[in-house]
Write an enzyme that holds these catalytic residues in place. Sequence first.
Site, PDB file in Angstrom:
ATOM      1  N   PHE A 192       0.814  -1.227   0.000  1.00 31.84           N
ATOM      2  CA  PHE A 192       0.000   0.000   0.000  1.00 31.84           C
ATOM      3  C   PHE A 192       0.846   1.276   0.000  1.00 31.84           C
ATOM      4  CE2 PHE A 192       0.282  -1.554   4.437  1.00 31.84           C
ATOM      5  CZ  PHE A 192       0.878  -0.459   5.066  1.00 31.84           C
TER       6      PHE A 192
ATOM      7  N   ARG B 262      -3.256   6.379  20.679  1.00 30.45           N
ATOM      8  CA  ARG B 262      -3.579   5.194  19.861  1.00 30.45           C
ATOM      9  C   ARG B 262      -4.973   4.662  20.219  1.00 30.45           C
ATOM     10  NH1 ARG B 262      -0.486   3.992  15.403  1.00 30.45           N
ATOM     11  NH2 ARG B 262      -1.578   2.009  15.543  1.00 30.45           N
TER      12      ARG B 262
ATOM     13  N   THR C 289      -6.712   0.694  12.833  1.00 27.90           N
ATOM     14  CA  THR C 289      -6.314   1.220  11.518  1.00 27.90           C
ATOM     15  C   THR C 289      -7.477   1.166  10.534  1.00 27.90           C
ATOM     16  OG1 THR C 289      -4.103   0.371  11.963  1.00 27.90           O
ATOM     17  CG2 THR C 289      -4.598   0.993   9.683  1.00 27.90           C
TER      18      THR C 289
ATOM     19  N   ARG D 109     -11.315   7.257  14.493  1.00 31.03           N
ATOM     20  CA  ARG D 109     -11.460   6.580  13.200  1.00 31.03           C
ATOM     21  C   ARG D 109     -12.880   6.061  12.987  1.00 31.03           C
ATOM     22  NH1 ARG D 109      -5.376   3.953  13.175  1.00 31.03           N
ATOM     23  NH2 ARG D 109      -4.429   5.487  11.785  1.00 31.03           N
TER      24      ARG D 109
ATOM     25  N   HIS E  91      -3.179  10.025  12.066  1.00 38.03           N
ATOM     26  CA  HIS E  91      -1.961   9.272  12.386  1.00 38.03           C
ATOM     27  C   HIS E  91      -1.596   9.539  13.840  1.00 38.03           C
ATOM     28  CE1 HIS E  91       2.131   7.726  12.281  1.00 38.03           C
ATOM     29  NE2 HIS E  91       2.454   8.797  12.989  1.00 38.03           N
TER      30      HIS E  91
ATOM     31  N   GLU F 186       9.359  11.081  14.420  1.00 42.42           N
ATOM     32  CA  GLU F 186       8.296  11.798  13.711  1.00 42.42           C
ATOM     33  C   GLU F 186       8.226  13.266  14.139  1.00 42.42           C
ATOM     34  OE1 GLU F 186       4.905   9.238  14.391  1.00 42.42           O
ATOM     35  OE2 GLU F 186       5.721   7.704  13.042  1.00 42.42           O
TER      36      GLU F 186
END
Length: 137
Positions: A57, A85, A91, A102, A115, A126
């Site tokens: 992906f 998280r 995800t 989400r 993210h 990051e």
Amino acid sequence: MQRTFSIIKPDAVRKGFAADILSEMDKAGFKIFAIKKMFLSKTQAQGFYAVHAHRPFFDSLTSFMSSGSIIAMVLEKDNAIADLRKLMGATNPANAEAGTIRKQFAGSIEENAIHGSDAEDTAAFEIGYFFAGYELV
Ligand code: CDP
Ligand code: MG
């Protein structure tokens, strides 16, 4: 206090969900330590997601991440990495728990709204990828 890194992804910005997602973060006790709206190039998206370079992906993901504005931020809270998280949800939004970001705002496994760093070492990488030292004072 712990810091984590988060992105409101292009799908969520495009659909007008940025303020709602920031509100969810605020309600969950996260403080915004740094924040900026940006437009990633494909190359910048590839650098950010380099750990996924060999996944099927990767090309589609990095095209998506460079398809529109994002909002990049550093969030602060006790247990920020794990708590974000949890607030994000799985995800794939089809598997995300009710009330998660989400579940509420993601459209697909790729265009999944947000993210969040998954560990201390990835959070450090990051944050450093997106923010200079002078932006973190
Ligand atoms: O973002 P998260 O840590 O939950 O998932 P990941 O496994 O680290 O994957 C990074 C990103 O790649 C996901 O958030 C999705 O946008 C995308 N992805 C995808 O398009 N198709 C997959 N099968 C898995 C992930
Ligand atoms: Mg990940």
